[in-house]
Write a protein that holds these residues in place. Sequence first.
Motif, mmCIF file in Angstrom:
data_model
loop_
_atom_site.group_PDB
_atom_site.id
_atom_site.type_symbol
_atom_site.label_atom_id
_atom_site.label_comp_id
_atom_site.label_asym_id
_atom_site.label_seq_id
_atom_site.Cartn_x
_atom_site.Cartn_y
_atom_site.Cartn_z
ATOM 1 N N ASN A 158 0.640 -1.208 0.051
ATOM 2 C CA ASN A 158 -0.004 -0.003 -0.044
ATOM 3 C C ASN A 158 0.834 1.310 0.000
ATOM 4 O O ASN A 158 1.159 1.908 1.184
ATOM 5 C CB ASN A 158 -0.800 -0.097 1.169
ATOM 6 N N PRO A 159 1.619 1.599 -1.233
ATOM 7 C CA PRO A 159 2.314 2.877 -1.189
ATOM 8 C C PRO A 159 2.015 3.829 -1.014
ATOM 9 O O PRO A 159 0.728 4.353 -1.204
ATOM 10 C CB PRO A 159 2.557 2.905 -2.603
ATOM 11 N N PRO A 160 2.452 4.838 0.113
ATOM 12 C CA PRO A 160 1.800 6.017 0.485
ATOM 13 C C PRO A 160 1.538 7.281 -0.531
ATOM 14 O O PRO A 160 2.446 7.024 -1.502
ATOM 15 C CB PRO A 160 3.152 6.558 1.520
ATOM 16 N N GLY A 161 0.212 7.655 -0.316
ATOM 17 C CA GLY A 161 0.077 8.536 -1.486
ATOM 18 C C GLY A 161 -0.730 8.207 -2.526
ATOM 19 O O GLY A 161 -1.230 8.651 -3.519
ATOM 20 N N SER A 162 -0.752 6.549 -2.842
ATOM 21 C CA SER A 162 -1.431 5.910 -3.756
ATOM 22 C C SER A 162 -2.638 5.252 -3.458
ATOM 23 O O SER A 162 -2.659 4.915 -2.164
ATOM 24 C CB SER A 162 -0.503 4.739 -4.459
ATOM 25 N N LYS A 163 -3.700 5.168 -4.111
ATOM 26 C CA LYS A 163 -4.975 4.595 -3.954
ATOM 27 C C LYS A 163 -4.874 2.918 -4.292
ATOM 28 O O LYS A 163 -5.797 2.207 -3.913
ATOM 29 C CB LYS A 163 -6.144 5.184 -4.500
ATOM 30 N N MET A 164 -3.842 2.736 -5.149
ATOM 31 C CA MET A 164 -3.673 1.263 -5.569
ATOM 32 C C MET A 164 -2.828 0.346 -4.596
ATOM 33 O O MET A 164 -1.976 0.914 -3.910
ATOM 34 C CB MET A 164 -2.874 1.373 -6.826
#
Length: 244
Positions: A158-164
């Motif tokens: 869950n990469p920070p800043g990403s909704k993917m």
Amino acid sequence: MWYWLFKYVFMGPLLALLGRPKVEGLENVPSTGAVILASNHLAVADSFYLPLVVRRRITFLAKSEYFTGTGIKGWFTRWFYTVAGQVPIDRTDADTAKAALHTAERLLADGKLLGIYPEGTRSPDGRLYKGKTGLARMALHTGVPVIPVAMIGTNVVNPPGSKMWRFGRVTVRFGKPMDFSRFDGMAENRFIERAVTDEVIYELMRLSGQEYVDVYAASLKNGVPQQDASAGQPVARFPETAAG
């Protein structure tokens, strides 16, 4: 009921597929009784993978912004975080900090498993940041043990800043319970509170393998100049005396 449905039916299987969680030291979490789980904070996913691997229900102290949205989206967000075991706290001033402490004391008096992020916010770059002393205040006021928890790999899933969300490998590593009874009666001593907080952060650094930066993550996010965290400057190492 909703908590367990999300954990075992609606979200748990998907989280397990995405992160293939590996758990170490789970035997350090007691099956009953009040405990504080103090975790590093890499991504929103931390608040999902930690409850996924612990058999008991975890109650988190969450920022109040999750509960103040408007419209359908605000209602759904508020409902979701509530059924997911999150309790809102306001972090704006000293009075609200006292309210957060009282909330934590009430939960722990009921024998709950309380989850908290000592850094106060997500790491902006994957490093471990200075802990806030609210954790120590809770531990010293209640006398309950603190179990350090290292989340590893959640910022890949869950990469920070990403909704993917992506496929990866999450490791959840539990340290041994930390007893601070030697500081009984010193809960209002700011030097003791800092020492206790630093001791927990030191364990998190050891368990997670993260580099430590001796500034608050929130200050860095808010654009406050911090020499230790500036590009091209050496990363501040954890003081050797912090472990007590």
